[in-house]
Write a protein that holds these residues in place. Structure first.
Motif, PDB file in Angstrom:
ATOM      1  N   SER A   1      11.025 -53.138  13.928  1.00 37.39           N
ATOM      2  CA  SER A   1      11.479 -53.283  15.315  1.00 37.39           C
ATOM      3  C   SER A   1      11.524 -51.918  15.998  1.00 37.39           C
ATOM      4  O   SER A   1      12.584 -51.358  16.204  1.00 37.39           O
ATOM      5  CB  SER A   1      12.841 -53.966  15.370  1.00 37.39           C
ATOM      6  OG  SER A   1      13.720 -53.356  14.451  1.00 37.39           O
ATOM      7  N   PRO A   2      10.361 -51.367  16.319  1.00 37.41           N
ATOM      8  CA  PRO A   2      10.308 -50.063  16.975  1.00 37.41           C
ATOM      9  C   PRO A   2      10.839 -50.165  18.407  1.00 37.41           C
ATOM     10  O   PRO A   2      10.903 -51.260  18.966  1.00 37.41           O
ATOM     11  CB  PRO A   2       8.816 -49.732  16.975  1.00 37.41           C
ATOM     12  CG  PRO A   2       8.134 -51.058  16.922  1.00 37.41           C
ATOM     13  CD  PRO A   2       9.034 -51.962  16.130  1.00 37.41           C
ATOM     14  N   ASP A   3      11.235 -49.032  18.972  1.00 29.78           N
ATOM     15  CA  ASP A   3      11.692 -49.031  20.357  1.00 29.78           C
ATOM     16  C   ASP A   3      10.506 -49.182  21.314  1.00 29.78           C
ATOM     17  O   ASP A   3      10.660 -49.649  22.441  1.00 29.78           O
ATOM     18  CB  ASP A   3      12.460 -47.741  20.654  1.00 29.78           C
ATOM     19  CG  ASP A   3      13.745 -47.666  19.841  1.00 29.78           C
ATOM     20  OD1 ASP A   3      13.716 -47.061  18.735  1.00 29.78           O
ATOM     21  OD2 ASP A   3      14.760 -48.243  20.275  1.00 29.78           O
ATOM     22  N   LEU A   4       9.315 -48.771  20.852  1.00 26.27           N
ATOM     23  CA  LEU A   4       8.127 -48.839  21.696  1.00 26.27           C
ATOM     24  C   LEU A   4       6.888 -48.887  20.808  1.00 26.27           C
ATOM     25  O   LEU A   4       6.840 -48.222  19.775  1.00 26.27           O
ATOM     26  CB  LEU A   4       8.080 -47.577  22.585  1.00 26.27           C
ATOM     27  CG  LEU A   4       7.035 -47.504  23.707  1.00 26.27           C
ATOM     28  CD1 LEU A   4       7.287 -48.584  24.751  1.00 26.27           C
ATOM     29  CD2 LEU A   4       7.087 -46.130  24.381  1.00 26.27           C
ATOM     30  N   VAL A   5       5.902 -49.722  21.191  1.00 27.60           N
ATOM     31  CA  VAL A   5       4.634 -49.749  20.465  1.00 27.60           C
ATOM     32  C   VAL A   5       3.544 -49.262  21.422  1.00 27.60           C
ATOM     33  O   VAL A   5       3.437 -49.738  22.550  1.00 27.60           O
ATOM     34  CB  VAL A   5       4.289 -51.171  19.980  1.00 27.60           C
ATOM     35  CG1 VAL A   5       2.964 -51.166  19.219  1.00 27.60           C
ATOM     36  CG2 VAL A   5       5.394 -51.730  19.095  1.00 27.60           C
ATOM     37  N   LEU A   6       2.753 -48.295  20.979  1.00 24.25           N
ATOM     38  CA  LEU A   6       1.640 -47.800  21.789  1.00 24.25           C
ATOM     39  C   LEU A   6       0.342 -48.130  21.078  1.00 24.25           C
ATOM     40  O   LEU A   6       0.077 -47.610  19.991  1.00 24.25           O
ATOM     41  CB  LEU A   6       1.764 -46.284  21.980  1.00 24.25           C
ATOM     42  CG  LEU A   6       3.067 -45.774  22.620  1.00 24.25           C
ATOM     43  CD1 LEU A   6       3.077 -44.249  22.641  1.00 24.25           C
ATOM     44  CD2 LEU A   6       3.225 -46.332  24.034  1.00 24.25           C
ATOM     45  N   GLU A   7      -0.454 -49.020  21.670  1.00 25.38           N
ATOM     46  CA  GLU A   7      -1.745 -49.346  21.061  1.00 25.38           C
ATOM     47  C   GLU A   7      -2.795 -48.420  21.638  1.00 25.38           C
ATOM     48  O   GLU A   7      -3.163 -48.535  22.803  1.00 25.38           O
ATOM     49  CB  GLU A   7      -2.081 -50.820  21.319  1.00 25.38           C
ATOM     50  CG  GLU A   7      -1.198 -51.739  20.511  1.00 25.38           C
ATOM     51  CD  GLU A   7      -1.469 -53.204  20.788  1.00 25.38           C
ATOM     52  OE1 GLU A   7      -2.534 -53.531  21.335  1.00 25.38           O
ATOM     53  OE2 GLU A   7      -0.591 -54.018  20.458  1.00 25.38           O
ATOM     54  N   THR A   8      -3.266 -47.507  20.829  1.00 25.39           N
ATOM     55  CA  THR A   8      -4.113 -46.443  21.371  1.00 25.39           C
ATOM     56  C   THR A   8      -5.521 -46.938  21.695  1.00 25.39           C
ATOM     57  O   THR A   8      -6.282 -46.244  22.360  1.00 25.39           O
ATOM     58  CB  THR A   8      -4.203 -45.246  20.415  1.00 25.39           C
ATOM     59  OG1 THR A   8      -4.775 -45.705  19.186  1.00 25.39           O
ATOM     60  CG2 THR A   8      -2.850 -44.654  20.150  1.00 25.39           C
ATOM     61  N   GLN A   9      -5.870 -48.114  21.244  1.00 22.91           N
ATOM     62  CA  GLN A   9      -7.169 -48.643  21.628  1.00 22.91           C
ATOM     63  C   GLN A   9      -7.133 -49.275  23.010  1.00 22.91           C
ATOM     64  O   GLN A   9      -8.140 -49.391  23.679  1.00 22.91           O
ATOM     65  CB  GLN A   9      -7.598 -49.729  20.629  1.00 22.91           C
ATOM     66  CG  GLN A   9      -8.214 -49.161  19.378  1.00 22.91           C
ATOM     67  CD  GLN A   9      -8.800 -50.278  18.563  1.00 22.91           C
ATOM     68  OE1 GLN A   9      -8.119 -51.261  18.271  1.00 22.91           O
ATOM     69  NE2 GLN A   9     -10.065 -50.138  18.200  1.00 22.91           N
ATOM     70  N   ALA A  10      -5.928 -49.703  23.401  1.00 21.38           N
ATOM     71  CA  ALA A  10      -5.803 -50.514  24.610  1.00 21.38           C
ATOM     72  C   ALA A  10      -5.662 -49.679  25.883  1.00 21.38           C
ATOM     73  O   ALA A  10      -5.889 -50.175  26.973  1.00 21.38           O
ATOM     74  CB  ALA A  10      -4.619 -51.461  24.481  1.00 21.38           C
ATOM     75  N   ALA A  11      -5.252 -48.417  25.759  1.00 17.78           N
ATOM     76  CA  ALA A  11      -4.994 -47.623  26.966  1.00 17.78           C
ATOM     77  C   ALA A  11      -5.278 -46.151  26.708  1.00 17.78           C
ATOM     78  O   ALA A  11      -5.299 -45.698  25.561  1.00 17.78           O
ATOM     79  CB  ALA A  11      -3.549 -47.817  27.408  1.00 17.78           C
ATOM     80  N   ALA A  12      -5.461 -45.421  27.781  1.00 18.94           N
ATOM     81  CA  ALA A  12      -5.740 -43.980  27.666  1.00 18.94           C
ATOM     82  C   ALA A  12      -4.457 -43.234  27.316  1.00 18.94           C
ATOM     83  O   ALA A  12      -3.367 -43.700  27.651  1.00 18.94           O
ATOM     84  CB  ALA A  12      -6.314 -43.468  28.981  1.00 18.94           C
ATOM     85  N   PRO A  13      -4.561 -42.078  26.658  1.00 18.74           N
ATOM     86  CA  PRO A  13      -3.380 -41.309  26.257  1.00 18.74           C
ATOM     87  C   PRO A  13      -2.422 -41.026  27.425  1.00 18.74           C
ATOM     88  O   PRO A  13      -1.207 -41.119  27.262  1.00 18.74           O
ATOM     89  CB  PRO A  13      -3.972 -40.007  25.705  1.00 18.74           C
ATOM     90  CG  PRO A  13      -5.334 -40.379  25.251  1.00 18.74           C
ATOM     91  CD  PRO A  13      -5.812 -41.481  26.156  1.00 18.74           C
ATOM     92  N   ASP A  14      -2.984 -40.711  28.611  1.00 18.36           N
ATOM     93  CA  ASP A  14      -2.152 -40.445  29.791  1.00 18.36           C
ATOM     94  C   ASP A  14      -1.203 -41.594  30.103  1.00 18.36           C
ATOM     95  O   ASP A  14      -0.014 -41.407  30.351  1.00 18.36           O
ATOM     96  CB  ASP A  14      -3.066 -40.258  31.024  1.00 18.36           C
ATOM     97  CG  ASP A  14      -3.347 -38.784  31.248  1.00 18.36           C
ATOM     98  OD1 ASP A  14      -2.529 -37.985  30.749  1.00 18.36           O
ATOM     99  OD2 ASP A  14      -4.360 -38.460  31.893  1.00 18.36           O
ATOM    100  N   GLU A  15      -1.806 -42.776  30.101  1.00 21.19           N
ATOM    101  CA  GLU A  15      -1.043 -43.955  30.438  1.00 21.19           C
ATOM    102  C   GLU A  15       0.050 -44.222  29.396  1.00 21.19           C
ATOM    103  O   GLU A  15       1.175 -44.592  29.723  1.00 21.19           O
ATOM    104  CB  GLU A  15      -2.028 -45.135  30.489  1.00 21.19           C
ATOM    105  CG  GLU A  15      -1.493 -46.338  31.216  1.00 21.19           C
ATOM    106  CD  GLU A  15      -2.460 -47.514  31.090  1.00 21.19           C
ATOM    107  OE1 GLU A  15      -3.690 -47.292  31.118  1.00 21.19           O
ATOM    108  OE2 GLU A  15      -1.967 -48.648  30.926  1.00 21.19           O
ATOM    109  N   LEU A  16      -0.301 -43.976  28.118  1.00 20.00           N
ATOM    110  CA  LEU A  16       0.658 -44.202  27.030  1.00 20.00           C
ATOM    111  C   LEU A  16       1.817 -43.211  27.140  1.00 20.00           C
ATOM    112  O   LEU A  16       2.980 -43.562  26.934  1.00 20.00           O
ATOM    113  CB  LEU A  16      -0.042 -44.084  25.675  1.00 20.00           C
ATOM    114  CG  LEU A  16      -1.123 -45.148  25.432  1.00 20.00           C
ATOM    115  CD1 LEU A  16      -1.893 -44.851  24.139  1.00 20.00           C
ATOM    116  CD2 LEU A  16      -0.521 -46.550  25.356  1.00 20.00           C
ATOM    117  N   ALA A  17       1.503 -41.961  27.486  1.00 22.81           N
ATOM    118  CA  ALA A  17       2.542 -40.940  27.647  1.00 22.81           C
ATOM    119  C   ALA A  17       3.497 -41.347  28.762  1.00 22.81           C
ATOM    120  O   ALA A  17       4.718 -41.168  28.665  1.00 22.81           O
ATOM    121  CB  ALA A  17       1.899 -39.584  27.965  1.00 22.81           C
ATOM    122  N   GLU A  18       2.923 -41.933  29.825  1.00 27.07           N
ATOM    123  CA  GLU A  18       3.735 -42.396  30.955  1.00 27.07           C
ATOM    124  C   GLU A  18       4.760 -43.446  30.492  1.00 27.07           C
ATOM    125  O   GLU A  18       5.906 -43.450  30.929  1.00 27.07           O
ATOM    126  CB  GLU A  18       2.776 -43.007  32.008  1.00 27.07           C
ATOM    127  CG  GLU A  18       3.265 -42.892  33.441  1.00 27.07           C
ATOM    128  CD  GLU A  18       3.804 -41.493  33.774  1.00 27.07           C
ATOM    129  OE1 GLU A  18       5.021 -41.415  33.984  1.00 27.07           O
ATOM    130  OE2 GLU A  18       3.037 -40.489  33.787  1.00 27.07           O
TER     131      GLU A  18
END
Lengths: 631, 301
Positions: free
Chosen positions: A599-616
């Motif tokens: 149960s992470p606080d946030l999941v970032l799927e790096t295939q689905a979005a650009a690094p900039d957007e994920l950082a946001e």
């Protein structure tokens, strides 16, 4: 049947003053433990006709004694045990005489079942140690004696069995006894009794044998009837670990528990171990009604003279002899589960009525259970015993095991499987915990953070190598820095050049690596910073251990999720190729497992979005949780 | 009331300690009440454990619909007298299928109406711990069972992966779907139970005491025909004999013994002379050597 002229089939009447003794039988594999217990049950008429009939059937099928009844089969209750002719698990058996009821723990002799022997010994007051008169003392004999001694058993009966097979030879018997007494000098036994016997034929088991006229001592059963079982417990300082609070209405508030030492008297003053608050005893409710006093082993409910804060896990104790309250101690630890014990990993520790997270910080050494000598060790394997230092998340109240078996013993529970992983006996509190109090600092975390207009926290980026942890974290830090927030980045590779340069990539070193990083991150959070940590940190247990070092809301776990195939394709550092070629051992994803967060606080799927957007999204999370105070 | 011997005092304290642990550690415990002498003792101890407070969990009786009428009467009287929260569960599906000891045989009847019924009841109410009156001296696979006996999801007991149990530090941790069976009377023997019943004046079902009852001999067991669901075989006529029961279960599966023991003291005296174990009267245990171990693995209590 053997010469059974002396065997009495009268079941003894349980008289009013009957006491209880728990003992275990131990010794090497074929020394005849089960046969001895079967014999005791038979001769004290605790085996019934229908059980004997079943036994005769089984003896013909699986037995090892030809036509005679194989008593061992009465005890080996599990199918696999009867098929293999061995004892796997601790079995409990019961028999009684007019003077005593006996609870016998029959424990396996095989080396790999050391944990079962310790289990049996933990609840016993005495041990019957069997030796085959032909073989004398074996490694198992010594090992079992040492385990009994470590587990706090003070009374031992050395049963020199199969004396018929050495022609009832007195010299042989005395030689074995002498050798044993010399060996046991180094152990903690208060009394050693010795008996020459034949479990198979009943010599000196319940009645004196005519075939050992030279033996002046009592037969085994009389020896067991005379052993002193309980005297030490009552002499200890008063302890009551509280199990639960009984509060049926506003007029009654009682603390229920079993007295773990000493005597409780009405009117006496007791203190709560953790808070040090004191009150006097107004009522003692026992199973038989209200009482003026109660002693060790009684289940009571105590009403105090005034309202003080007491809950499950607290210990009520004698004001002048309080248990130690600390979060670090040294202990003997018996490891029980197949996965080795690794220092730094978090377990649940149970001591008395309290559960708290705990880690083994150091394995000081392993104990050679054949000689008691210390051996160097980095990990403890199943059935090994070591001396370790333990740190608990919350301070707990305890005594040395030597002083009190109830308040000095603990178990460790695996947090993933919930199996009982280890059992320990406290040697002493650690001086660094007892004598190095926390310094109360006049400038605290809150003050430092307020100056920086932020609520400090740790952003923990976890994921496979090449998933994009550092890329995203760098972007996040750049944004926060631009907006005037105070940050610090901890990078796995960089720390391994300095702080962690003594660590490799074994499981044990990985656990220590993460522990140190967690410690550094915590200090930086104390300093009021937003800390970004980028670590593969493949094991759930280790990430949780770091989380538990922080206050609630201070640790945000961010799962940087990319499929393994993508990471291998990216391979920014060329490490996957080396690992696949077998040039890097224990590489996460290739030759070592990665456990994704549940149960992470946030999941970032790096295939689905650009690094900039994920950082946001990470910055948005910080905003949403109130970590950033914009001017 | 007689004074308790030191042995009984220790067993009593130990049982109360275990019952309190179960109440403190589990989300939703239940006491499995089977109406027999062991259940009577267990209930007596549970009431003591929380006095002057009330029993903090309900009682569950899994009713196969084949219990002696005297047992059901005793159960309902006990619940009323003590103001207990009693749940009675019957496997309705099994009943609809016509499962019973006469029609289906002891093995299938026990499987469906006891083992499966218990699992249904535990699942339906979401109980995560069930306290029972089983003792280790009853049967040899029980001699190896823990006081806090872990059941994986599906109520399965695996004797080879039991958690080691040291001191009184019970490992009570459970994951989703997992549960615990708790046995406070583990270290009691049959004679301990009767001595305690005598000393504490605990009510038990009248069937334990000898009386003249109509019984038929069948497969070496004396069966009390409690109602007309048990058809008489050709040539069978019930005979009035002075009998009593050492254990109580479904009446067609429970053999009586000839006895004149009309009081608890008589029973104790008779037991001290007896050469047969209490489970001897149980028809279901004789199915095969390791039958109890098999049933327990499947979730039988």
């Amino acid at each position: 049947m053997p010469e059974s002229g002396q065997v009495s089939l009268e079941r003894p009447q349980a008289a009013g003053g009957q006491t209880l003794l728990r003992f275990l039988t131990c010794g090497s594999v074929d020394d005849g433990k089960s046969t001895l217990i079967g014999r005791l049950l038979y001769e004290s008429a605790a085996l019934f006709d229908d059980q004997l009939a079943a036994l005769e059937r089984d003896s013909r099928r699986h037995g090892t004694t030809g036509e005679a009844i194989d008593f061992a089969l009465a005890l080996d209750g599990l199918e696999a045990e009867r098929e293999q002719g061995i004892t796997i698990d601790v079995a409990y058996r019961y028999f009684s005489t007019p003077r005593r009821k006996f609870i016998v723990a029959d424990t396996p002799g095989h080396e790999q079942y050391t944990r079962n022997m310790a289990t049996g010994a933990s609840n016993c007051e005495a041990a019957v140690l069997l030796v085959d008169a032909r073989k004398g003392l074996l490694a198992q004999t010594r090992r079992h004696s040492i385990i009994c001694s470590l587990l706090g058993i003070r009374r031992v009966v050395l049963a020199v069995n199969k004396i018929d097979l050495v022609a009832f030879d007195r010299a042989r018997y005395e030689e074995i006894c002498e050798e044993y007494r010399a060996f046991a000098k180094g152990l903690d036994f208060a009394a050693i009794e010795t008996v020459p016997l034949s479990a198979r034929f009943g010599d000196n088991v319940t009645v004196p044998s005519e075939r050992t006229p030279w033996f002046a001592g009592a037969p085994l059963l009389a020896t067991l009837e005379a052993l002193d079982g309980e005297s030490e417990a009552a002499a200890r300082s008063f302890r009551l670990p509280v199990q639960l609070v009984i509060r049926p209405d506003s007029d009654f508030r009682g603390f229920a528990g079993t007295i773990a030492g000493g005597v409780l008297r009405k009117g006496a003053v007791v203190k709560v171990s953790h808070s040090g608050q004191a009150a006097s005893v107004a009522r003692i409710v026992t199973p038989g009604g209200d009482a003026e006093q109660a002693k060790t082993g009684e289940a009571v409910t105590v009403v105090l003279s005034k309202e003080i804060d007491v809950a499950r896990g607290d210990v009520l104790a004698e004001p002048t002899q309080l248990p130690e309250v600390a979060n670090q101690f040294s202990a003997n630890l018996i490891w029980m589960q197949p996965e080795p014990l690794l220092p730094g990993r978090s377990y649940l520790l149970r001591l008395g009525t309290k559960f708290t997270p705990a880690t083994v910080t150091t394995i000081k050494h392993r104990i050679n259970v054949n000689t008691l000598d210390p051996l160097p060790a980095k990990a403890l394997e199943a059935n090994e015993i070591g001396v370790v230092n333990i740190e608990t998340a919350q301070a707990i109240a305890f005594d040395a095991y030597r002083d009190n078996r109830e308040t000095g013993a603990f178990i460790l529970v695996d947090r993933e499987t919930r199996a009982t992983a280890g059992a320990g006996m406290i040697l002493h509190g650690l001086r660094r915990a007892t004598n190095v109090p926390w310094q109360a600092l006049s400038v605290d975390k809150r003050t430092r953070a307020t100056l920086k207009r932020q609520a400090p926290c740790t952003l923990w980026f976890t994921g496979l190598s090449g998933a994009g942890k550092s890329t995203i974290a760098n972007l996040v830090e750049a944004r926060l820095s631009r907006d005037g927030f105070h940050t610090m980045m901890l990078d796995g590779d960089n720390l391994r050049h300095g702080l962690n340069r003594d660590l490799g990539f074994s499981d044990a070193d990985r656990v220590e690596n993460i522990r140190r990083v967690g410690e550094v991150a915590k200090i930086l959070v104390e300093a009021g910073l937003i800390v970004l940590c980028c670590f593969i940190s493949p094991f759930r247990a280790d990430r949780r251990a770091v989380r538990e070092r922080f206050d609630a809301g201070e640790f945000l776990e961010i799962f940087v999720d990319a499929p393994l195939a993508t990471c291998i394709e990216r391979d920014p550092k060329g490490l996957y190729r080396k690992a696949i070629d077998g040039r890097i051992p224990n590489f996460t994803g290739i030759s070592s497992a990665y456990e994704p967060p549940e149960s992470p606080d946030l999941v970032l799927e790096t295939q689905a979005a650009a690094p900039d957007e994920l950082a946001e999204r990470v910055v948005a999370l910080l905003e949403a949780r109130g970590h950033l105070r914009r001017a | 009331m007689n004074a308790l011997s030191p042995t009984l005092r220790r067993l009593e304290a130990e049982a109360i300690h275990i019952i309190r642990e179960a109440a403190a550690e589990f989300r939703k415990p239940v006491l499995l009440y089977s109406i027999g002498k062991d259940s009577s003792v267990l209930l007596h101890l549970a009431l003591k454990a929380f006095r002057p407070g009330r029993l903090p969990f309900p009682l569950l009786h899994v009713d196969t619909t084949w219990k002696f009428k005297d047992m059901i009467r005793f159960r309902d009287d006990t619940a009323r007298r003590l103001g207990l929260d009693l749940i009675v569960h019957v496997n309705a599906d099994g009943l609809a299928r016509g499962i019973g000891p006469v029609a289906s045989g002891s093995s299938l009847h026990t499987q469906v109406m006891k083992t499966e019924a218990l699992r249904q009841a535990l699942d339906r109410h979401g109980f995560d711990a069930a306290l029972g009156g089983a003792r280790r001296d009853e049967e040899r696979s029980r001699a190896k069972e823990r006081v806090f006996s872990f059941r994986s999801a599906g109520h399965v007991w695996d004797p080879r992966t039991q958690r080691p149990e040291l001191w009184r530090l019970f490992n009570t941790r459970l994951g989703p779907g997992e549960s615990m069976r708790v046995f406070p009377l583990s270290n009691w023997t049959e004679i301990d139970v009767w001595h305690y019943v005598a000393a504490e004046n605990i009510p038990v079902v009248p069937l334990y005491f000898a009386a003249r009852r109509p019984v038929v001999e069948r497969d070496g067991a004396m069966i009390l025909r409690d109602d007309d669901r048990l058809p008489l075989l050709p040539g069978e006529t019930p005979a009035l004999k002075s009998v009593r029961f050492r254990t109580l279960g479904c009446y067609p599966l429970t053999g009586a013994i000839e006895s004149e023991a009309a009081t608890v003291e008589d029973i104790i005296a008779e037991m001290l002379r007896s050469r047969n174990s209490e489970r001897q009267g149980r028809v279901i245990d004789r199915d095969e050597t390791a039958s109890m171990e098999r049933k327990k693995r499947e979730g039988y209590f």
